[in-house]
Design a protein around this motif. Structure first.
Motif, PDB file in Angstrom:
ATOM      1  N   GLY A  71    -143.464  41.361 -10.337  1.00  0.00           N
ATOM      2  CA  GLY A  71    -142.248  40.797 -10.052  1.00  0.00           C
ATOM      3  C   GLY A  71    -142.067  39.952  -9.351  1.00  0.00           C
ATOM      4  O   GLY A  71    -141.516  38.837  -9.494  1.00  0.00           O
ATOM      5  N   VAL A  72    -142.986  39.698  -8.072  1.00  0.00           N
ATOM      6  CA  VAL A  72    -143.091  38.692  -7.114  1.00  0.00           C
ATOM      7  C   VAL A  72    -143.667  37.391  -7.867  1.00  0.00           C
ATOM      8  O   VAL A  72    -143.231  36.228  -7.578  1.00  0.00           O
ATOM      9  CB  VAL A  72    -143.757  39.211  -5.712  1.00  0.00           C
ATOM     10  N   PHE A  73    -144.566  37.640  -8.726  1.00  0.00           N
ATOM     11  CA  PHE A  73    -145.379  36.632  -9.217  1.00  0.00           C
ATOM     12  C   PHE A  73    -144.459  36.017 -10.346  1.00  0.00           C
ATOM     13  O   PHE A  73    -144.375  34.616 -10.373  1.00  0.00           O
ATOM     14  CB  PHE A  73    -146.482  37.233  -9.973  1.00  0.00           C
ATOM     15  N   MET A  74    -143.604  36.834 -10.978  1.00  0.00           N
ATOM     16  CA  MET A  74    -142.808  36.232 -11.930  1.00  0.00           C
ATOM     17  C   MET A  74    -141.545  35.041 -11.219  1.00  0.00           C
ATOM     18  O   MET A  74    -141.268  34.104 -11.568  1.00  0.00           O
ATOM     19  CB  MET A  74    -141.856  37.120 -12.832  1.00  0.00           C
ATOM     20  N   ALA A  75    -141.267  35.840 -10.346  1.00  0.00           N
ATOM     21  CA  ALA A  75    -139.963  34.793  -9.525  1.00  0.00           C
ATOM     22  C   ALA A  75    -140.802  33.646  -8.817  1.00  0.00           C
ATOM     23  O   ALA A  75    -140.281  32.383  -8.960  1.00  0.00           O
ATOM     24  CB  ALA A  75    -139.438  35.508  -8.536  1.00  0.00           C
ATOM     25  N   ALA A  76    -142.062  33.826  -8.544  1.00  0.00           N
ATOM     26  CA  ALA A  76    -142.715  32.499  -7.654  1.00  0.00           C
ATOM     27  C   ALA A  76    -143.110  31.562  -9.012  1.00  0.00           C
ATOM     28  O   ALA A  76    -143.026  30.417  -8.803  1.00  0.00           O
ATOM     29  CB  ALA A  76    -144.050  33.039  -6.849  1.00  0.00           C
ATOM     30  N   LEU A  77    -143.415  32.333 -10.030  1.00  0.00           N
ATOM     31  CA  LEU A  77    -143.920  31.423 -11.249  1.00  0.00           C
ATOM     32  C   LEU A  77    -142.881  30.386 -11.703  1.00  0.00           C
ATOM     33  O   LEU A  77    -143.001  29.207 -12.029  1.00  0.00           O
ATOM     34  CB  LEU A  77    -144.501  32.433 -12.378  1.00  0.00           C
ATOM     35  N   ALA A 130    -140.350  29.152 -10.088  1.00  0.00           N
ATOM     36  CA  ALA A 130    -140.358  28.147  -8.963  1.00  0.00           C
ATOM     37  C   ALA A 130    -141.357  27.158  -9.167  1.00  0.00           C
ATOM     38  O   ALA A 130    -140.967  25.939  -8.949  1.00  0.00           O
ATOM     39  CB  ALA A 130    -140.200  28.538  -7.302  1.00  0.00           C
ATOM     40  N   ALA A 131    -142.397  27.580  -9.733  1.00  0.00           N
ATOM     41  CA  ALA A 131    -143.471  26.551  -9.664  1.00  0.00           C
ATOM     42  C   ALA A 131    -143.407  26.010 -11.147  1.00  0.00           C
ATOM     43  O   ALA A 131    -144.013  24.589 -11.216  1.00  0.00           O
ATOM     44  CB  ALA A 131    -144.844  27.479  -9.705  1.00  0.00           C
ATOM     45  N   VAL A 132    -142.953  26.140 -12.108  1.00  0.00           N
ATOM     46  CA  VAL A 132    -142.896  25.595 -13.456  1.00  0.00           C
ATOM     47  C   VAL A 132    -141.625  24.642 -13.545  1.00  0.00           C
ATOM     48  O   VAL A 132    -141.641  23.906 -14.388  1.00  0.00           O
ATOM     49  CB  VAL A 132    -142.764  26.727 -14.619  1.00  0.00           C
ATOM     50  N   ILE A 133    -140.739  24.993 -12.630  1.00  0.00           N
ATOM     51  CA  ILE A 133    -139.275  24.128 -12.735  1.00  0.00           C
ATOM     52  C   ILE A 133    -139.604  22.420 -12.737  1.00  0.00           C
ATOM     53  O   ILE A 133    -139.091  21.609 -13.386  1.00  0.00           O
ATOM     54  CB  ILE A 133    -138.361  24.606 -11.988  1.00  0.00           C
ATOM     55  N   ALA A 134    -140.579  22.182 -11.980  1.00  0.00           N
ATOM     56  CA  ALA A 134    -140.842  20.749 -11.437  1.00  0.00           C
ATOM     57  C   ALA A 134    -141.600  20.050 -12.813  1.00  0.00           C
ATOM     58  O   ALA A 134    -140.614  18.987 -13.245  1.00  0.00           O
ATOM     59  CB  ALA A 134    -141.886  20.490 -10.431  1.00  0.00           C
ATOM     60  N   PRO A 135    -142.541  20.267 -13.342  1.00  0.00           N
ATOM     61  CA  PRO A 135    -142.821  19.820 -14.669  1.00  0.00           C
ATOM     62  C   PRO A 135    -141.778  19.739 -15.907  1.00  0.00           C
ATOM     63  O   PRO A 135    -141.854  18.930 -16.621  1.00  0.00           O
ATOM     64  CB  PRO A 135    -143.811  20.739 -15.274  1.00  0.00           C
ATOM     65  N   SER A 187    -131.588  27.445  -5.522  1.00  0.00           N
ATOM     66  CA  SER A 187    -132.026  27.610  -3.941  1.00  0.00           C
ATOM     67  C   SER A 187    -130.869  28.270  -3.097  1.00  0.00           C
ATOM     68  O   SER A 187    -131.072  29.189  -2.323  1.00  0.00           O
ATOM     69  CB  SER A 187    -132.367  26.475  -3.401  1.00  0.00           C
ATOM     70  N   LEU A 188    -129.697  27.587  -3.396  1.00  0.00           N
ATOM     71  CA  LEU A 188    -128.554  28.150  -2.619  1.00  0.00           C
ATOM     72  C   LEU A 188    -128.108  29.515  -3.057  1.00  0.00           C
ATOM     73  O   LEU A 188    -127.705  30.230  -2.301  1.00  0.00           O
ATOM     74  CB  LEU A 188    -127.219  27.185  -3.037  1.00  0.00           C
ATOM     75  N   CYS A 189    -128.138  29.803  -4.372  1.00  0.00           N
ATOM     76  CA  CYS A 189    -127.902  31.158  -4.968  1.00  0.00           C
ATOM     77  C   CYS A 189    -128.986  32.198  -4.445  1.00  0.00           C
ATOM     78  O   CYS A 189    -128.488  33.460  -3.942  1.00  0.00           O
ATOM     79  CB  CYS A 189    -127.785  31.190  -6.378  1.00  0.00           C
ATOM     80  N   MET A 216    -151.104  31.560  -6.184  1.00  0.00           N
ATOM     81  CA  MET A 216    -151.649  31.759  -7.467  1.00  0.00           C
ATOM     82  C   MET A 216    -150.607  31.178  -8.389  1.00  0.00           C
ATOM     83  O   MET A 216    -150.929  30.565  -9.456  1.00  0.00           O
ATOM     84  CB  MET A 216    -152.159  33.146  -7.856  1.00  0.00           C
ATOM     85  N   ALA A 217    -149.226  31.791  -8.261  1.00  0.00           N
ATOM     86  CA  ALA A 217    -148.176  31.226  -9.177  1.00  0.00           C
ATOM     87  C   ALA A 217    -148.101  29.594  -8.922  1.00  0.00           C
ATOM     88  O   ALA A 217    -148.012  29.067 -10.209  1.00  0.00           O
ATOM     89  CB  ALA A 217    -146.980  31.741  -8.600  1.00  0.00           C
ATOM     90  N   PHE A 218    -148.179  28.927  -7.907  1.00  0.00           N
ATOM     91  CA  PHE A 218    -148.089  27.406  -7.739  1.00  0.00           C
ATOM     92  C   PHE A 218    -149.341  26.743  -8.410  1.00  0.00           C
ATOM     93  O   PHE A 218    -149.287  25.729  -8.691  1.00  0.00           O
ATOM     94  CB  PHE A 218    -147.791  27.088  -6.504  1.00  0.00           C
ATOM     95  N   LEU A 219    -150.480  27.610  -8.496  1.00  0.00           N
ATOM     96  CA  LEU A 219    -151.437  26.991  -9.157  1.00  0.00           C
ATOM     97  C   LEU A 219    -151.427  27.129 -10.721  1.00  0.00           C
ATOM     98  O   LEU A 219    -151.705  26.359 -11.476  1.00  0.00           O
ATOM     99  CB  LEU A 219    -152.687  27.876  -8.836  1.00  0.00           C
ATOM    100  N   VAL A 220    -150.981  28.180 -11.200  1.00  0.00           N
ATOM    101  CA  VAL A 220    -150.946  28.612 -12.533  1.00  0.00           C
ATOM    102  C   VAL A 220    -149.730  27.769 -13.424  1.00  0.00           C
ATOM    103  O   VAL A 220    -149.473  27.209 -14.502  1.00  0.00           O
ATOM    104  CB  VAL A 220    -150.834  29.991 -13.001  1.00  0.00           C
ATOM    105  N   GLY A 221    -148.539  27.901 -12.385  1.00  0.00           N
ATOM    106  CA  GLY A 221    -147.375  27.451 -12.857  1.00  0.00           C
ATOM    107  C   GLY A 221    -147.431  25.885 -13.781  1.00  0.00           C
ATOM    108  O   GLY A 221    -146.743  25.902 -14.806  1.00  0.00           O
TER     109      GLY A 221
END
Length: 466
Positions: free
Chosen positions: A27-33, A35-40, A64-66, A154-159
């Motif tokens: 669950g934590v990985f999904m939420a972090a992932l 955040a990591a994929v939105i920039a691309p 971020s605000l929500c 790891m999420a910010f690496l894979v994302g």
């Protein structure tokens, strides 16, 4: 005979805990992932909806605000209705938000989906951390929370890699649709694995005034620091927004003193250890947020193509994940004071190297390794473990929510402060170096504050059902 009888029970207990960990990590990985994929995905979203750079920034700001304002709400609901119920609700809500985004036909619908995602994501990590406190003995919590911290790295690496591949072989919608099967698996596993806690027969009135005041305070602080509303409207609103946040603080204290079940229990500020922890959470968020400027340093110092500058962050991310896991394992031996001194000290070294010699490539790489390791240490499991061991079981989720809020405020502050310092110094590499020298000073202050932490974790409080 009795020892033989205990073995199956111990074995089944270990299996149950492994299943719980799997659910929490996923669950934590999904939420972090996400955040990591939105920039691309930002360029594709800008083209798909025909919006400009100023408008597309709302995709991140709304989330971020929500997320920030829902953290305390989800914590309060978790303490009232049980961790399992709220964790599963957040997982389902995150999936619904992802589906809304993928099916959105207008930019407004997309922003609504991001809001649903943010409201759900705000409760996932605090609730997962509280479940760790409920389920695992004190000597194992640091290691587990450190591993949860490592999942962010790891999420910010894979994302970014996953997002880039999906954009090439499919479309931007699949960046969000991929969350659906992932969330479904986590939901089913969580429904089976997470422990059920009986709901209290009588619940005190919900603290509606408290959550409204807190939301106004956090919204005013967020929008006042990042000046997003000013950019969108062309008006100077940030002083009024920050004033609103400042006025909301004493109002919140007044309200929470009279609430039957406060959204922010004031007892969480009663001990020196907890007060110190909240300050260090903000410092940890400040150090974590400083990573956002590393790519800009690479572009300014070496002429790196902006689209490829993110590749220089891979060693930083790997180092961060490794440090989070290692210091989570070592924290019972070292104690919270030594861990945080090590983390902020490592961040200070990395920031100093960027501040004085970022134009030398090998120094830049070494600096990113120090910054990555420092981030992994300070936002790993130590502060969360301190909080778990300091508060009563019934307040664990609320306390973990404050950890998230502190880190988020630190993230907001570092972007505003370092950007202003860099611009004041003329921008470019010189401005960024000045900004990182200022970040070094902040990390040194955090080291001094870390001396107020205990050298060893206290004995755990008696566990009562949450």
């Amino acid at each position: 005979m009795s020892s033989i009888a205990l073995e199956p029970s111990a074995e089944s207990d270990a299996v149950a805990r492994k299943r719980i960990l799997t659910v929490l990590f996923a669950g934590v990985f999904m939420a972090a992932l996400d955040a990591a994929v939105i920039a691309p995905a930002i360029p594709a979203l800008r083209g798909a909806f025909g919006v400009d750079n100023r408008q597309i920034g709302l995709v991140t700001i709304v989330f971020s605000l929500c997320s920030l304002t829902s953290t305390a709400l989800m914590a309060a609901l978790s303490d009232r209705f049980g961790r399992r119920t709220i964790y599963l609700m957040d997982i389902a809500g995150f999936a619904i938000g992802s589906l809304i985004i993928a099916r959105s036909g207008s930019f407004g619908v997309l922003l609504f989906g991001r809001a649903v995602q943010g409201l759900s994501a705000g409760g996932i990590t605090p609730t997962a951390s509280a479940v760790v406190g409920d389920t695992f003995p004190p000597e194992q919590r640091g290691r587990i929370l450190g591993l949860i911290g490592a999942t962010f790295g790891m999420a910010f690496l894979v994302g970014p890699i996953l997002a880039s591949v999906l954009l090439v072989v499919a479309s931007w919608q699949w960046i969000f649709l991929v969350n659906l099967p992932f969330a479904a698996v986590v939901f089913v596993m969580g429904h089976r694995a997470l422990p059920r806690v009986p709901r209290p027969a009588a619940l005190p009135p919900f603290d509606y005034i408290g959550i409204t005041t807190l939301a106004l305070m956090l919204a005013g602080l967020t929008l006042g620091i990042n000046r997003a509303v000013d950019t969108l409207t062309g008006l100077t609103l940030w002083p009024g927004l920050l004033l609103t946040a400042a006025v909301a603080v004493p109002v919140l204290v007044f309200v929470e003193r009279r609430a039957a079940q406060p959204i922010v229990p004031l007892s969480l500020f009663a001990s020196r250890q907890l007060r110190t922890t909240w300050v260090l959470c903000t410092g940890a968020g400040f150090g974590m947020g400083s990573v956002i400027f590393i790519s800009s340093v690479a572009v300014a110092a070496f002429g790196t193509v902006p689209s490829k500058a993110g590749l220089l962050l891979l060693p930083l991310v790997l180092c961060s994940a490794a440090a989070s896991a290692l210091f989570g394992r070592w924290q019972n031996r070292l104690g919270p004071r030594r861990v945080m001194l090590s983390g902020f000290g490592t961040l200070a070294i990395g920031s100093l190297l960027v501040g004085i010699a970022a134009h030398i490539f090998w120094v830049f790489i070494v600096a990113t390794l120090f910054i990555g390791a420092g981030v992994g240490i300070v936002v790993g499991g130590t502060l969360r473990t301190v909080v778990l061991d300091e508060v009563d079981a019934s307040q664990r989720t609320a306390a973990q929510a404050l950890v998230n809020i502190g880190i988020a405020i630190g993230n907001l502050m570092v972007v505003a402060v370092l950007s202003a310092l860099a611009d004041r110094a003329g921008g470019g590499l010189v401005g960024l170096e000045r900004a990182y020298l200022a970040a070094t000073g902040v990390m040194l202050v955090m080291m001094a504050i870390s001396m107020r932490l205990q050298t060893r974790l206290p004995l755990p409080l008696p566990v009562r059902p949450a």
